[in-house]
Motif scaffolding. Structure first.
Motif, PDB file in Angstrom:
ATOM      1  N   ARG A   1       0.870  -1.124   0.086  1.00  0.00           N
ATOM      2  CA  ARG A   1      -0.131  -0.123   0.053  1.00  0.00           C
ATOM      3  C   ARG A   1       1.003   1.293   0.011  1.00  0.00           C
ATOM      4  O   ARG A   1       2.264   1.151   0.132  1.00  0.00           O
ATOM      5  CB  ARG A   1      -1.049   0.056   1.107  1.00  0.00           C
ATOM      6  CG  ARG A   1      -0.046   0.125   2.517  1.00  0.00           C
ATOM      7  CD  ARG A   1      -1.301   0.086   3.931  1.00  0.00           C
ATOM      8  NE  ARG A   1      -0.507   0.162   4.916  1.00  0.00           N
ATOM      9  CZ  ARG A   1      -0.330   0.974   5.574  1.00  0.00           C
ATOM     10  NH1 ARG A   1      -0.294   2.275   5.056  1.00  0.00           N
ATOM     11  NH2 ARG A   1       0.422   1.046   6.758  1.00  0.00           N
TER      12      ARG A   1
ATOM     13  N   ALA B   1       1.101   9.298  -1.702  1.00  0.00           N
ATOM     14  CA  ALA B   1       1.818  10.216  -2.178  1.00  0.00           C
ATOM     15  C   ALA B   1       1.282  11.681  -2.016  1.00  0.00           C
ATOM     16  O   ALA B   1      -0.079  11.888  -1.715  1.00  0.00           O
ATOM     17  CB  ALA B   1       1.822  10.197  -3.652  1.00  0.00           C
TER      18      ALA B   1
ATOM     19  N   LEU C   1       1.603  15.536  -3.259  1.00  0.00           N
ATOM     20  CA  LEU C   1       1.911  16.668  -4.127  1.00  0.00           C
ATOM     21  C   LEU C   1       1.488  18.134  -3.709  1.00  0.00           C
ATOM     22  O   LEU C   1       0.305  18.274  -3.248  1.00  0.00           O
ATOM     23  CB  LEU C   1       1.257  16.402  -5.440  1.00  0.00           C
ATOM     24  CG  LEU C   1       1.621  17.310  -6.512  1.00  0.00           C
ATOM     25  CD1 LEU C   1       2.924  17.154  -7.210  1.00  0.00           C
ATOM     26  CD2 LEU C   1       0.592  17.235  -7.904  1.00  0.00           C
TER      27      LEU C   1
ATOM     28  N   TYR D   1       2.143  22.551  -3.686  1.00  0.00           N
ATOM     29  CA  TYR D   1       2.070  23.918  -4.272  1.00  0.00           C
ATOM     30  C   TYR D   1       2.102  24.857  -3.265  1.00  0.00           C
ATOM     31  O   TYR D   1       0.931  25.150  -2.479  1.00  0.00           O
ATOM     32  CB  TYR D   1       1.062  24.039  -5.230  1.00  0.00           C
ATOM     33  CG  TYR D   1       1.362  25.216  -6.171  1.00  0.00           C
ATOM     34  CD1 TYR D   1       2.207  25.023  -7.256  1.00  0.00           C
ATOM     35  CD2 TYR D   1       0.695  26.650  -6.048  1.00  0.00           C
ATOM     36  CE1 TYR D   1       2.783  26.094  -8.067  1.00  0.00           C
ATOM     37  CE2 TYR D   1       1.115  27.456  -6.690  1.00  0.00           C
ATOM     38  CZ  TYR D   1       2.151  27.374  -7.860  1.00  0.00           C
ATOM     39  OH  TYR D   1       2.682  28.362  -8.480  1.00  0.00           O
TER      40      TYR D   1
ATOM     41  N   PHE E   1       5.598  19.906  -6.352  1.00  0.00           N
ATOM     42  CA  PHE E   1       6.482  19.504  -5.510  1.00  0.00           C
ATOM     43  C   PHE E   1       6.116  18.168  -4.863  1.00  0.00           C
ATOM     44  O   PHE E   1       4.942  18.113  -4.103  1.00  0.00           O
ATOM     45  CB  PHE E   1       7.370  20.384  -4.583  1.00  0.00           C
ATOM     46  CG  PHE E   1       8.146  19.573  -3.780  1.00  0.00           C
ATOM     47  CD1 PHE E   1       9.537  19.420  -4.356  1.00  0.00           C
ATOM     48  CD2 PHE E   1       7.922  19.554  -2.337  1.00  0.00           C
ATOM     49  CE1 PHE E   1      10.656  18.900  -3.505  1.00  0.00           C
ATOM     50  CE2 PHE E   1       9.059  18.775  -1.468  1.00  0.00           C
ATOM     51  CZ  PHE E   1      10.336  18.633  -1.993  1.00  0.00           C
ATOM     52  N   PHE E   2       6.689  17.076  -5.144  1.00  0.00           N
ATOM     53  CA  PHE E   2       6.288  15.820  -4.609  1.00  0.00           C
ATOM     54  C   PHE E   2       7.046  15.834  -3.202  1.00  0.00           C
ATOM     55  O   PHE E   2       8.114  15.581  -3.046  1.00  0.00           O
ATOM     56  CB  PHE E   2       6.543  14.498  -5.295  1.00  0.00           C
ATOM     57  CG  PHE E   2       5.663  13.980  -6.187  1.00  0.00           C
ATOM     58  CD1 PHE E   2       4.437  13.289  -5.450  1.00  0.00           C
ATOM     59  CD2 PHE E   2       5.734  13.753  -7.585  1.00  0.00           C
ATOM     60  CE1 PHE E   2       3.385  12.927  -6.061  1.00  0.00           C
ATOM     61  CE2 PHE E   2       4.754  13.363  -8.249  1.00  0.00           C
ATOM     62  CZ  PHE E   2       3.269  12.881  -7.606  1.00  0.00           C
TER      63      PHE E   2
ATOM     64  N   ILE F   1       6.419  10.171  -1.925  1.00  0.00           N
ATOM     65  CA  ILE F   1       5.793   9.002  -2.690  1.00  0.00           C
ATOM     66  C   ILE F   1       6.124   7.873  -2.046  1.00  0.00           C
ATOM     67  O   ILE F   1       7.421   7.260  -2.171  1.00  0.00           O
ATOM     68  CB  ILE F   1       6.317   8.959  -4.121  1.00  0.00           C
ATOM     69  CG1 ILE F   1       6.150  10.306  -4.803  1.00  0.00           C
ATOM     70  CG2 ILE F   1       5.543   7.881  -4.810  1.00  0.00           C
ATOM     71  CD1 ILE F   1       6.895  10.676  -6.129  1.00  0.00           C
TER      72      ILE F   1
ATOM     73  N   MET G   1       5.897   3.641  -0.893  1.00  0.00           N
ATOM     74  CA  MET G   1       5.237   2.557  -1.193  1.00  0.00           C
ATOM     75  C   MET G   1       5.710   1.450  -0.057  1.00  0.00           C
ATOM     76  O   MET G   1       6.742   1.412   0.396  1.00  0.00           O
ATOM     77  CB  MET G   1       5.817   1.775  -2.544  1.00  0.00           C
ATOM     78  CG  MET G   1       5.437   2.849  -3.556  1.00  0.00           C
ATOM     79  SD  MET G   1       5.800   2.099  -5.239  1.00  0.00           S
ATOM     80  CE  MET G   1       4.596   0.832  -5.417  1.00  0.00           C
TER      81      MET G   1
ATOM     82  N   ASN H   1     -12.914  11.275  -0.599  1.00  0.00           N
ATOM     83  CA  ASN H   1     -12.914   9.801  -0.432  1.00  0.00           C
ATOM     84  C   ASN H   1     -11.826   9.021   0.449  1.00  0.00           C
ATOM     85  O   ASN H   1     -10.804   9.730   0.558  1.00  0.00           O
ATOM     86  CB  ASN H   1     -13.470   9.058  -1.566  1.00  0.00           C
ATOM     87  CG  ASN H   1     -12.217   9.243  -2.741  1.00  0.00           C
ATOM     88  OD1 ASN H   1     -11.215   8.941  -2.534  1.00  0.00           O
ATOM     89  ND2 ASN H   1     -12.613  10.025  -3.924  1.00  0.00           N
TER      90      ASN H   1
ATOM     91  N   SER I   1      -9.493   7.413  -1.033  1.00  0.00           N
ATOM     92  CA  SER I   1      -8.389   7.719  -1.623  1.00  0.00           C
ATOM     93  C   SER I   1      -7.664   9.025  -2.077  1.00  0.00           C
ATOM     94  O   SER I   1      -6.571   9.277  -2.442  1.00  0.00           O
ATOM     95  CB  SER I   1      -8.340   6.886  -3.136  1.00  0.00           C
ATOM     96  OG  SER I   1      -8.744   5.448  -2.808  1.00  0.00           O
ATOM     97  N   PHE I   2      -8.504   9.922  -1.749  1.00  0.00           N
ATOM     98  CA  PHE I   2      -7.930  11.467  -2.308  1.00  0.00           C
ATOM     99  C   PHE I   2      -8.361  12.432  -1.081  1.00  0.00           C
ATOM    100  O   PHE I   2      -9.544  12.448  -0.571  1.00  0.00           O
ATOM    101  CB  PHE I   2      -8.638  11.729  -3.558  1.00  0.00           C
ATOM    102  CG  PHE I   2      -8.231  13.119  -4.164  1.00  0.00           C
ATOM    103  CD1 PHE I   2      -6.844  12.778  -4.674  1.00  0.00           C
ATOM    104  CD2 PHE I   2      -8.778  14.240  -4.034  1.00  0.00           C
ATOM    105  CE1 PHE I   2      -6.175  13.948  -5.390  1.00  0.00           C
ATOM    106  CE2 PHE I   2      -8.333  15.213  -4.684  1.00  0.00           C
ATOM    107  CZ  PHE I   2      -6.974  15.292  -5.434  1.00  0.00           C
TER     108      PHE I   2
ATOM    109  N   ALA J   1      -2.265  17.959  -2.238  1.00  0.00           N
ATOM    110  CA  ALA J   1      -3.115  16.663  -2.697  1.00  0.00           C
ATOM    111  C   ALA J   1      -2.482  15.641  -2.494  1.00  0.00           C
ATOM    112  O   ALA J   1      -1.432  15.238  -2.371  1.00  0.00           O
ATOM    113  CB  ALA J   1      -3.369  16.883  -4.417  1.00  0.00           C
TER     114      ALA J   1
ATOM    115  N   VAL K   1      -2.868  11.185  -2.283  1.00  0.00           N
ATOM    116  CA  VAL K   1      -3.732   9.987  -2.768  1.00  0.00           C
ATOM    117  C   VAL K   1      -3.299   8.858  -1.926  1.00  0.00           C
ATOM    118  O   VAL K   1      -2.119   8.776  -1.595  1.00  0.00           O
ATOM    119  CB  VAL K   1      -3.384   9.790  -4.210  1.00  0.00           C
ATOM    120  CG1 VAL K   1      -4.184   8.634  -4.784  1.00  0.00           C
ATOM    121  CG2 VAL K   1      -3.629  11.140  -5.030  1.00  0.00           C
ATOM    122  N   ASN K   2      -4.199   8.039  -1.494  1.00  0.00           N
ATOM    123  CA  ASN K   2      -3.876   6.930  -0.927  1.00  0.00           C
ATOM    124  C   ASN K   2      -4.110   5.862  -1.472  1.00  0.00           C
ATOM    125  O   ASN K   2      -5.181   5.593  -2.229  1.00  0.00           O
ATOM    126  CB  ASN K   2      -4.652   6.777   0.456  1.00  0.00           C
ATOM    127  CG  ASN K   2      -4.545   8.335   1.336  1.00  0.00           C
ATOM    128  OD1 ASN K   2      -3.534   8.492   1.620  1.00  0.00           O
ATOM    129  ND2 ASN K   2      -5.783   8.761   1.584  1.00  0.00           N
ATOM    130  N   PHE K   3      -3.217   4.787  -1.568  1.00  0.00           N
ATOM    131  CA  PHE K   3      -3.602   3.442  -2.302  1.00  0.00           C
ATOM    132  C   PHE K   3      -3.276   2.105  -1.398  1.00  0.00           C
ATOM    133  O   PHE K   3      -2.619   2.407  -0.315  1.00  0.00           O
ATOM    134  CB  PHE K   3      -2.758   3.821  -3.791  1.00  0.00           C
ATOM    135  CG  PHE K   3      -1.571   3.918  -3.844  1.00  0.00           C
ATOM    136  CD1 PHE K   3      -0.833   5.040  -3.850  1.00  0.00           C
ATOM    137  CD2 PHE K   3      -0.544   2.593  -3.580  1.00  0.00           C
ATOM    138  CE1 PHE K   3       0.280   5.337  -3.753  1.00  0.00           C
ATOM    139  CE2 PHE K   3       0.747   3.041  -3.480  1.00  0.00           C
ATOM    140  CZ  PHE K   3       1.322   3.955  -3.747  1.00  0.00           C
TER     141      PHE K   3
END
Lengths: 382, 382, 382
Positions: A28, A31, A33, A35, A62-63, A66, A68, A343, A345-346, A378, A380-382
């Motif tokens: 899982r 990330a 991101l 600004y 800019f990240f 990220i 994993m 949600n 994921s976001f 922003a 994002v979850n995965f």
């Protein structure tokens, strides 16, 4: 294998042995991101520990992370957790954050030995995943104790099964707990922080106690006390043979977390001593440290979304041992913002920051910067 | 969740929610191993943007790419794509190429917002995966617009469902399409190219329109027009306080692709302006840019294998902003070769290159190199 | 899909085509955490090739390896093996160790072509995985032939099916075999060792023959002979235009392995020539090389655990081409220790080392160090 074993047992054993890799190891991640370029009043206001894209000539998208995470119960008594970050090294190289293994010492795994690189149990916000934290960056006050929150060593955690379940629930429920670092945690570790070679023969020692109470109303309240000590080797400029580079350091402090059901308060503070640059003498000396924060949140759930307005004030006075010359810091920062979970994921975070930061070393011995800016993320979850 | 929902639905929802990680996230990839050492006539003929193992004292076997792609529909409206390359940094370190997330804006996901680091929609060959491209390297003419093809930002893509399926088919069928970057694509991005920190407060803007027609004969023809503009900060040598490092740049141009059914033609060109080293004044100045290519292919399918003989001529005149002093380039290159697909997992390319390259900066202000060599590549897809 | 197709066929085809990614590609790995700080008598005694946390001012806990292996039969004739190490580059970055693909040349895959970066078939201990090796580090004598054991190139391996199964069994049974590098192995490779750019136009050539006999008693005995030759480019300090940097080198030698059933003996030796720093003339010259080791082990199985007491003596006399100035080495090292396998996933090694190491180059032309220390390792397999 023993031929005399009955067939059923053999089959069961075979099934255990043949469990496919993807049911043992899971993946899982998330990330972030960012600004930071809107409504910035002072490009010289920066915080390299927080976010390298804040301030300076650049900026842009800019990240920040990220991540994993490869994890799983690889043996009935061994849990694996390997987390590289793919936004590291300044050019998005993959670098280890966590690489640890939990060895269950008893059958219920209430006692666990954690070996490898993992979070040092000092401070609730430090232990809480950045995936769950509401403000974009950790507070300088406690995060300056262990940059990147992690080090390599051996840690022992104890928590009763019931409390282990509670720690787990405080994350899975969305209440943004810290995860399970035991009711009691003790550890020895290198002390030069994650992914850096040890530079002296001295190990750091850390201890922490925390307890998450569940009130009859269902309200959760957690209180902690923690401390560490050790010797740290700093980078100096200019480095002469006469300069001292190894310094003793220690810190201790309490945490209190009233979980957002729906109104939450979180506060931590720490005191201690460690190296700090002195602009008057252009030298590094042993100096007092203090810092902390208070964070207020409100969990607003609609039928679809979750909104969490929040505000935080944080403060730090001391050196940052991991910056050049143990850079002298004086930080007062006020933030107000909102996390919007569209949600699972976001998520979006908008945060207005009003900051007053002094960060001084031999390259820049007179450097107090004040300013304001809007920061956006922003996730994002995965 | 709503208790009134009937049992069946609940079960289905539960199954959706509990979908194991390995059905949500998938892994695939490819690797390219090269050997450029045969029949080389001039070791001073090099192209650092193309392939670091071409020319110089060394050579030998070389991994041009080792890509692993973690991707999947992590939420009904969110698609993840994280692609590290394990042949980066000069010593085979893992570095991010893509890390983006598509947010479907409508139910059919005809409108998508792409956030993160991804390909800048400028040029068909730039967008086409290296896994599918026939010549070993991209043409200098359009690839010099965005080195490594990628940047970090926010992009909006629109394509009707039917055309999205067509974009997908043009890849899955082996016709070597570009993938789905919309019929219309618009974006803002840092402009300093992938994995590099932004160096000014200015964002680049890009726009592209493309359309893949299907003729009654079944023949596919795609035509595109694209352009971008922004300000780029170059590296100079020597760097004095008086030297200009920020330059405006823009480019625009058309693409035409007649897909190989079985005979294919692909041509692109672009014009623009940007920084370029001037060997006469030993300075960097704003200068015109032009370049493009034409590629002819023939798809020859036997019962087992696929052979694709091809030839390409490409041309570039302009600076390369991402090289020292915006190195001045004059490139004329002719290639003839064949791609041999032994099966879905293994491909060989042999390509004879006749090249005339001028690449001049302050370290080497008079440098025109001509030569020929045979280039070989084995590609494994997994 | 064509509705007219009969159901059975469709299903079968679909299953072949749709074999999910996670059944084709598999993931496994291991990690090694070390502590070399106990009972150290001489911090100037170091071995950078062995373990960077041994000796010096630092030490502490150290991840020697964090390996994740993505592997699988991606096509009936193609096998993939991609192994990054997440404890590389000095700061725990991810870097490729292996990235190779085996192309089966015949139906039984007795002949295999291996392309990419993989182990050079020179020496049993070099080929044996660090996951299985008993002493913490490889012997200097043979490991100095190919630092990190690997290079990029093309290798051909041949073994009869029956022997391929035997190679496999010698690993899976816990007997700590080398894995399957063929009964005959031949290869060409760059020669500058793994993850480094080739620096001359010359390829190295290697050959090896090995055979694992199974005696009627069930005892396995393996004997090998191997050799390589090529030209290597060294790093020198100071580098003037007159200094020679390219040197010819060759090595050859035998291996004998009596597998631990329960008592095992393993011995290897090699002779050759290559570059070596000469402290008398402060120059690098061609010089003879010799080195090897003998290892004795005893496999002690209890109902739950496995204990393997062992002792090794190893010796090396020659330059190390991959160190500055082809550093001159004189190594005599005696080790005694035990490997304790608590279960399939967790192993501990304790090893007392008595060492006499001379390592001299232009920066340190008179440097003989003797000492003793206890070395500890925890290994997790997943």
């Amino acid at each position: 294998r023993d031929v005399q074993e009955d067939t059923l047992t053999t089959t069961e054993v075979a099934q255990v042995v043949k469990k496919p890799w993807y049911e043992t190891i899971q993946l899982r991640g998330y990330a972030q991101l960012r600004y930071n370029g809107l409504f910035e009043t002072n490009p010289d206001l920066q915080c390299s520990q927080c976010d390298r894209s804040w301030g300076g000539d650049g900026g842009g998208f800019f990240f920040r992370r990220i991540r994993m995470i490869f994890f799983g119960q690889i043996h009935e008594r061994i849990y694996m957790y390997i987390q590289p970050d793919f936004a590291s090294g300044g050019n998005n190289f993959a670098q280890i954050r966590d690489a640890y293994f939990d060895l269950g010492l008893d059958e219920k795994q209430e006692f666990r030995l954690r070996i490898g690189q993992s979070k040092v149990p000092f401070g609730f916000e430090n232990l809480q995943s950045s995936q769950n934290r509401i403000p974009l960056d950790r507070n300088d006050g406690l995060n300056s104790a262990v940059v990147n929150e992690r080090d390599i060593g051996v840690f022992m955690y104890y928590a009763p099964s019931e409390i282990r379940k509670r720690f787990s629930y405080l994350v899975s429920s969305g209440l943004k707990g810290s995860g399970d670092y035991g009711v009691v945690g003790l550890g020895v570790y290198n002390g030069q922080t994650a992914n850096l070679a040890e530079r002296n023969k001295n190990l750091h020692v850390v201890g922490r106690m925390t307890y998450p109470w569940e009130l009859p109303s269902g309200q959760f309240i957690e209180a902690s006390i923690q401390g560490y000590t050790g010797k740290f080797v700093i980078n100096r400029n200019p480095l002469t043979d006469f300069d001292q580079t190894e310094f003793s350091e220690f810190r201790y402090g309490p945490s209190i977390i009233i979980y957002p059901q729906p109104f939450g308060i979180q506060a931590e503070f720490n005191w201690g001593r460690g190296p700090e640059y002195d602009p008057v003498t252009n030298d590094v000396k042993d100096a007092p440290i203090e810092g902390g924060y208070v964070l207020a949140t409100y969990m607003l759930k609609t039928s679809k979304d979750i909104f969490i307005p929040f505000t935080r004030y944080h403060y730090y006075k001391g050196g940052k041992k991991f910056e050049l010359d143990a850079t002298r810091h004086r930080v007062k920062e006020f933030e107000i913002g909102v996390e919007w979970q569209l949600n699972k994921s976001f998520e979006l975070v908008g945060m207005y920051t009003i900051s007053d930061r002094t960060f001084e070393n031999s390259l820049n011995p007179d450097n107090r910067q004040k300013g304001r800016l809007l920061r956006l993320q922003a996730q994002v979850n995965f």
